[in-house]
Motif scaffolding. Structure first.
Motif, PDB file in Angstrom:
ATOM      1  N   CYS A  49     -41.793   9.184  22.817  1.00 14.36           N
ATOM      2  CA  CYS A  49     -41.105   9.076  21.529  1.00 14.36           C
ATOM      3  C   CYS A  49     -39.593   9.071  21.709  1.00 14.36           C
ATOM      4  O   CYS A  49     -38.885   8.308  21.047  1.00 14.36           O
ATOM      5  CB  CYS A  49     -41.533  10.227  20.620  1.00 14.36           C
ATOM      6  SG  CYS A  49     -43.236  10.090  20.015  1.00 14.36           S
ATOM      7  N   GLU A  52     -38.517   5.573  22.963  1.00 13.95           N
ATOM      8  CA  GLU A  52     -38.576   4.507  21.970  1.00 13.95           C
ATOM      9  C   GLU A  52     -37.551   4.694  20.867  1.00 13.95           C
ATOM     10  O   GLU A  52     -36.942   3.724  20.398  1.00 13.95           O
ATOM     11  CB  GLU A  52     -39.994   4.412  21.381  1.00 13.95           C
ATOM     12  CG  GLU A  52     -41.087   4.122  22.408  1.00 13.95           C
ATOM     13  CD  GLU A  52     -40.805   2.874  23.227  1.00 13.95           C
ATOM     14  OE1 GLU A  52     -40.107   1.960  22.741  1.00 13.95           O
ATOM     15  OE2 GLU A  52     -41.280   2.811  24.374  1.00 13.95           O
ATOM     16  N   VAL A 109     -44.497   4.771  18.730  1.00 12.80           N
ATOM     17  CA  VAL A 109     -44.207   6.071  18.129  1.00 12.80           C
ATOM     18  C   VAL A 109     -45.263   6.411  17.078  1.00 12.80           C
ATOM     19  O   VAL A 109     -45.779   7.527  17.030  1.00 12.80           O
ATOM     20  CB  VAL A 109     -42.797   6.084  17.503  1.00 12.80           C
ATOM     21  CG1 VAL A 109     -42.583   7.353  16.675  1.00 12.80           C
ATOM     22  CG2 VAL A 109     -41.739   5.977  18.587  1.00 12.80           C
ATOM     23  N   TRP A 116     -44.041   9.593  11.120  1.00 10.16           N
ATOM     24  CA  TRP A 116     -42.658   9.296  11.442  1.00 10.16           C
ATOM     25  C   TRP A 116     -41.980   8.743  10.198  1.00 10.16           C
ATOM     26  O   TRP A 116     -42.644   8.367   9.222  1.00 10.16           O
ATOM     27  CB  TRP A 116     -42.547   8.306  12.606  1.00 10.16           C
ATOM     28  CG  TRP A 116     -42.898   6.878  12.242  1.00 10.16           C
ATOM     29  CD1 TRP A 116     -44.141   6.338  12.178  1.00 10.16           C
ATOM     30  CD2 TRP A 116     -41.980   5.850  11.850  1.00 10.16           C
ATOM     31  NE1 TRP A 116     -44.069   5.019  11.783  1.00 10.16           N
ATOM     32  CE2 TRP A 116     -42.751   4.693  11.587  1.00 10.16           C
ATOM     33  CE3 TRP A 116     -40.599   5.781  11.721  1.00 10.16           C
ATOM     34  CZ2 TRP A 116     -42.181   3.486  11.184  1.00 10.16           C
ATOM     35  CZ3 TRP A 116     -40.029   4.590  11.324  1.00 10.16           C
ATOM     36  CH2 TRP A 116     -40.817   3.458  11.066  1.00 10.16           C
ATOM     37  N   CYS A 129     -39.866  11.709  14.171  1.00 10.19           N
ATOM     38  CA  CYS A 129     -41.322  11.700  14.272  1.00 10.19           C
ATOM     39  C   CYS A 129     -41.792  13.119  14.535  1.00 10.19           C
ATOM     40  O   CYS A 129     -41.025  13.960  15.030  1.00 10.19           O
ATOM     41  CB  CYS A 129     -41.792  10.750  15.376  1.00 10.19           C
ATOM     42  SG  CYS A 129     -41.347  11.262  17.045  1.00 10.19           S
TER      43      CYS A 129
END
Length: 217
Positions: A49, A52, A109, A116, A129
């Motif tokens: 996460c 990204e 994600v 998120w 997220c």
């Protein structure tokens, strides 16, 4: 710990400049903090996460943009957020196909996190997220309140840090300072939970440091 004293929520806040070369360092620092908190089972999901969300800033806000990464533990989730100064461009999944080379970031994600979103502000936005505590089941951990799993013992954290650095994972100078500050903050958080005054402890520590340095010099 006194049963009537609520455990504080660990949080790591780290300003950074959005550059491709810095993504791996942010991943490693995130992993280290989870190790220090006793939440290494969430490391893979958290690192993905972070990668990204940071890459999203690089691609859509611009390389070199200032941003802030926050990793925070709550009762049932690990919340990862990136704050940047761009308030006009709102990130969204692009519906990438299996053969696409780009556009998969937020889809990944969404696949890893329980939820998120994007919170807009007057001078920027925060893309965030939340990873559920149940993700620890994938590595043999038990689902349940995440905050209760946090290891608040400073000795354990120091041992984890020593083993992490001794395991062939050197950090750059700035990262070393960040890790040291984070470890000190964790120790102070633990002491505060026991009823000590962090400012008093820091004062004693500084006096001892001056004494040691004076002796060495």
């Amino acid at each position: 710990m006194n049963a009537n004293r609520r455990m504080s929520s660990p949080e790591w806040i780290h300003p950074f400049t959005a550059r491709p070369a810095g993504v791996s360092e942010l991943r490693r620092l995130t992993s280290l903090y989870l190790d220090l908190w006793g939440l290494s089972g969430m490391g893979d999901a958290a690192q993905l996460c972070v990668s990204e969300l940071v890459t999203n800033v690089i691609n859509h806000v611009g390389e070199g943009a200032p941003a802030v990464l926050s990793v925070r533990v709550s009762d049932a989730h690990l919340r990862i957020s990136i704050r940047d100064a761009e308030s006009q461009l709102m990130p969204r999944p692009l519906g990438a196909t299996p053969t696409s080379e780009t556009g998969r970031g937020l889809a990944l994600v969404a696949a890893v996190a329980e939820r998120w979103g994007v919170t807009a502000a007057m001078h920027g936005k925060t893309t965030w997220c939340e990873i559920a505590a149940s993700c620890t089941e994938q590595v043999g951990g038990a689902a349940g309140p995440l905050l209760s799993k946090v290891d608040t013992r400073p000795l354990s954290s120091a041992q984890t840090l020593h083993g992490w650095l001794a395991g062939g994972r050197p950090l750059h100078l700035v990262a070393q300072e960040e890790v040291a500050v984070g470890l000190i903050a964790e120790v102070l958080r633990w002491l505060q939970a026991q009823g000590h005054d962090p400012d008093t402890v820091l004062g004693y520590a500084h006096m001892r440091l001056e004494g040691v340095c004076g002796t060495v010099g």
